[in-house]
Design a protein around this motif. Structure first.
Motif, PDB file in Angstrom:
ATOM      1  N   PHE A  60       0.824  -1.202   0.000  1.00  0.00           N
ATOM      2  CA  PHE A  60       0.000   0.000   0.000  1.00  0.00           C
ATOM      3  C   PHE A  60       0.867   1.266   0.000  1.00  0.00           C
ATOM      4  CE2 PHE A  60      -3.827  -2.252   2.129  1.00  0.00           C
ATOM      5  CZ  PHE A  60      -4.241  -2.701   0.886  1.00  0.00           C
ATOM      6  N   LYS A  61       1.928   1.262   0.814  1.00  0.00           N
ATOM      7  CA  LYS A  61       2.795   2.424   0.898  1.00  0.00           C
ATOM      8  C   LYS A  61       3.547   2.662  -0.409  1.00  0.00           C
ATOM      9  CE  LYS A  61       5.439   2.970   4.436  1.00  0.00           C
ATOM     10  NZ  LYS A  61       6.443   2.647   5.472  1.00  0.00           N
ATOM     11  N   ARG A  62       3.893   1.589  -1.088  1.00  0.00           N
ATOM     12  CA  ARG A  62       4.725   1.697  -2.287  1.00  0.00           C
ATOM     13  C   ARG A  62       3.916   1.937  -3.562  1.00  0.00           C
ATOM     14  NH1 ARG A  62      10.010   0.492  -3.270  1.00  0.00           N
ATOM     15  NH2 ARG A  62      10.574  -0.075  -5.413  1.00  0.00           N
ATOM     16  N   TYR A  63       2.766   1.286  -3.665  1.00  0.00           N
ATOM     17  CA  TYR A  63       2.055   1.285  -4.944  1.00  0.00           C
ATOM     18  C   TYR A  63       0.677   1.942  -4.919  1.00  0.00           C
ATOM     19  CZ  TYR A  63       5.679  -2.058  -6.261  1.00  0.00           C
ATOM     20  OH  TYR A  63       6.874  -2.664  -6.516  1.00  0.00           O
ATOM     21  N   LEU A  64       0.092   2.123  -3.740  1.00  0.00           N
ATOM     22  CA  LEU A  64      -1.255   2.679  -3.695  1.00  0.00           C
ATOM     23  C   LEU A  64      -1.167   4.205  -3.656  1.00  0.00           C
ATOM     24  CD1 LEU A  64      -4.068   1.314  -3.633  1.00  0.00           C
ATOM     25  CD2 LEU A  64      -4.173   1.906  -1.225  1.00  0.00           C
ATOM     26  N   GLN A  65      -0.747   4.783  -4.779  1.00  0.00           N
ATOM     27  CA  GLN A  65      -0.543   6.220  -4.844  1.00  0.00           C
ATOM     28  C   GLN A  65      -1.305   6.854  -6.002  1.00  0.00           C
ATOM     29  OE1 GLN A  65       3.689   6.655  -5.083  1.00  0.00           O
ATOM     30  NE2 GLN A  65       4.036   6.036  -2.966  1.00  0.00           N
ATOM     31  N   SER A  66      -2.014   6.063  -6.744  1.00  0.00           N
ATOM     32  CA  SER A  66      -2.730   6.580  -7.904  1.00  0.00           C
ATOM     33  C   SER A  66      -3.914   7.441  -7.473  1.00  0.00           C
ATOM     34  CB  SER A  66      -3.210   5.424  -8.779  1.00  0.00           C
ATOM     35  OG  SER A  66      -4.037   5.894  -9.820  1.00  0.00           O
ATOM     36  N   ASP A  67      -4.215   8.445  -8.287  1.00  0.00           N
ATOM     37  CA  ASP A  67      -5.391   9.281  -8.035  1.00  0.00           C
ATOM     38  C   ASP A  67      -6.667   8.639  -8.559  1.00  0.00           C
ATOM     39  OD1 ASP A  67      -3.837  11.243  -6.865  1.00  0.00           O
ATOM     40  OD2 ASP A  67      -3.473  12.272  -8.767  1.00  0.00           O
ATOM     41  N   ASN A  68      -6.526   7.498  -9.206  1.00  0.00           N
ATOM     42  CA  ASN A  68      -7.683   6.784  -9.749  1.00  0.00           C
ATOM     43  C   ASN A  68      -8.356   5.994  -8.627  1.00  0.00           C
ATOM     44  OD1 ASN A  68      -9.451   4.997 -11.089  1.00  0.00           O
ATOM     45  ND2 ASN A  68      -8.186   5.084 -12.947  1.00  0.00           N
ATOM     46  N   VAL A  69      -9.501   6.479  -8.165  1.00  0.00           N
ATOM     47  CA  VAL A  69     -10.183   5.860  -7.022  1.00  0.00           C
ATOM     48  C   VAL A  69     -10.622   4.444  -7.351  1.00  0.00           C
ATOM     49  CG1 VAL A  69     -12.164   6.035  -5.475  1.00  0.00           C
ATOM     50  CG2 VAL A  69     -10.946   8.108  -6.171  1.00  0.00           C
ATOM     51  N   TRP A  71      -9.310   2.298  -9.473  1.00  0.00           N
ATOM     52  CA  TRP A  71      -8.155   1.394  -9.501  1.00  0.00           C
ATOM     53  C   TRP A  71      -7.643   1.131  -8.082  1.00  0.00           C
ATOM     54  CZ3 TRP A  71      -5.933  -2.537 -11.070  1.00  0.00           C
ATOM     55  CH2 TRP A  71      -4.566  -2.774 -10.945  1.00  0.00           C
ATOM     56  N   ASN A  72      -7.665   2.133  -7.236  1.00  0.00           N
ATOM     57  CA  ASN A  72      -7.271   1.932  -5.843  1.00  0.00           C
ATOM     58  C   ASN A  72      -8.188   0.923  -5.154  1.00  0.00           C
ATOM     59  OD1 ASN A  72      -5.116   3.686  -5.932  1.00  0.00           O
ATOM     60  ND2 ASN A  72      -6.251   5.425  -5.104  1.00  0.00           N
ATOM     61  N   PHE A  73      -9.476   1.037  -5.419  1.00  0.00           N
ATOM     62  CA  PHE A  73     -10.446   0.108  -4.821  1.00  0.00           C
ATOM     63  C   PHE A  73     -10.170  -1.323  -5.279  1.00  0.00           C
ATOM     64  CE2 PHE A  73     -14.490  -2.210  -5.195  1.00  0.00           C
ATOM     65  CZ  PHE A  73     -14.889  -2.219  -3.871  1.00  0.00           C
ATOM     66  N   VAL A  74      -9.916  -1.491  -6.581  1.00  0.00           N
ATOM     67  CA  VAL A  74      -9.622  -2.829  -7.117  1.00  0.00           C
ATOM     68  C   VAL A  74      -8.366  -3.396  -6.463  1.00  0.00           C
ATOM     69  CG1 VAL A  74      -8.919  -4.090  -9.191  1.00  0.00           C
ATOM     70  CG2 VAL A  74     -10.781  -2.406  -9.310  1.00  0.00           C
TER      71      VAL A  74
END
Length: 344
Positions: A60-69, A71-74
């Motif tokens: 999560f710290k490394r890759y969950l940085q996208s502004d796409n909500v 895609w984050n949910f997936v």
């Protein structure tokens, strides 16, 4: 992530999963009469969840940085399912080889046990992910807010330094010009003027550190500044004061009254062949401080309201006090009145 944040994470990990393990062991143990297998199962699940959710946190710290909500949910759902699967795999690998000694019955359908346990583990993993991300977001918001406050404070300090740097050269320029004009005409007065200038500059050296000082200190500077100008204007400059003694301990921006006086001389008295009067009126009423400087002359809106001095006053008041301070410049009979109100 700071060391304190890491300590907080591990404390929550140990206590959170520890509380779940204790609850899980109590409930499952009650129905199995506290068989040793349930204790081993709960402890193994505790260790497995700590290991897998720590890896989830790293992802999560490394890759969950996208502004796409979306895609984050997936990602959160998929990683939570993967976390549950790996956790189940660890527990199964530790328990299935010793299933019969631990539970007293043979393990006939290992895959059935595996798949039946998976939905509960997915729910727990997803709950952990949501909880972690919610807490992490709150910490980030708090940290961002603190950083913004620090940046705003630094920006205000930098802006004040810029404004004060505008004041000092301007003040020195006028004073040096006064001294230069007196050197040939009256060397003795020039020496007195130079002494006053030395006192003024020694005082203003504190300005950058203080930003504000007492009205008493400000008026000492104003007196020295007026002495410099009276040496030049002689009988053409008349000074009167009306000072509320209760206001002397009030905090005011450094060189603010001095700048009002400087503007009064530059735009008012200095443009009149006959000179004129300057009246300083300072009052403190109901915690509202009013600073007024009146000078003989007529208000020139083009110069007096758009000059460096006026912009400087407005900018400094806005930085230091926001909407709690106001500056006005207006014509009152045959006098120009510059006033600053600081308070409610």
């Amino acid at each position: 992530m700071s060391k304190s944040d890491n300590k907080m994470f591990w404390l929550c990990q140990v206590l959170g999963w520890g509380a779940f393990t204790l609850l899980n062991l109590t409930v499952r143990g009650y129905f199995s009469h506290f068989a040793i297998g349930e204790l081993i199962n709960s402890l193994t699940l505790y260790i497995a969840f700590i290991a897998t959710t720590t890896c989830t946190r790293w992802y999560f710290k490394r890759y969950l940085q996208s502004d796409n909500v979306a895609w984050n949910f997936v990602q959160v759902v998929l990683i939570s399912v993967l976390t549950a699967f790996v956790t189940n795999l660890i527990v199964s690998s530790a328990l299935f080889p010793f299933f019969e000694p631990l539970y007293g019955v043979p393990l006939t359908e290992p895959m059935r046990y595996f798949w039946l346990a998976l939905p509960n583990l997915v729910f727990l993993s997803l709950l952990w992910s949501i909880t972690y991300l919610t807490i992490r977001r709150q910490f980030l918001l708090k940290s961002t807010s603190a950083q913004n406050s620090a940046l705003q404070s630094s920006l205000k300090a930098a802006q004040l330094d810029i404004l004060l740097n505008q004041l000092n050269p301007h003040f020195m320029f006028n004073a040096i010009n006064n001294i230069r004009a007196l050197i040939l005409e009256d060397p003795a007065k020039a020496r007195d003027c130079l002494t006053d200038l030395s006192d003024v500059m020694r005082t203003t050296m504190q300005v950058k550190q203080d930003k504000e000082w007492t009205l008493h200190e400000e008026l000492q500077l104003v007196d020295s500044y007026l002495n410099l100008n009276k040496l030049q204007f002689e009988n053409k400059l008349s000074i009167t004061k009306s000072i509320d003694e209760q206001a002397l301990s009030s905090k005011v921006p450094c060189m603010m009254v001095q700048l009002l006086v400087e503007n009064a001389i530059k735009h008012g008295i200095g443009k009149r062949r006959a000179g004129g009067d300057i009246h300083i009126d300072i009052r403190l009423e109901s915690e509202v401080l009013t600073l007024c400087v009146n000078n003989s002359g007529e208000l020139n809106t083009d110069a007096d309201t758009t000059g460096v001095g006026t912009r400087n006053i407005k900018s400094r008041l806005n930085i230091l006090y926001g909407e709690q301070a106001h500056y006005s410049l207006k014509q009152v009979d045959d006098m120009v009145q510059a006033s600053i109100v600081i308070g409610k």
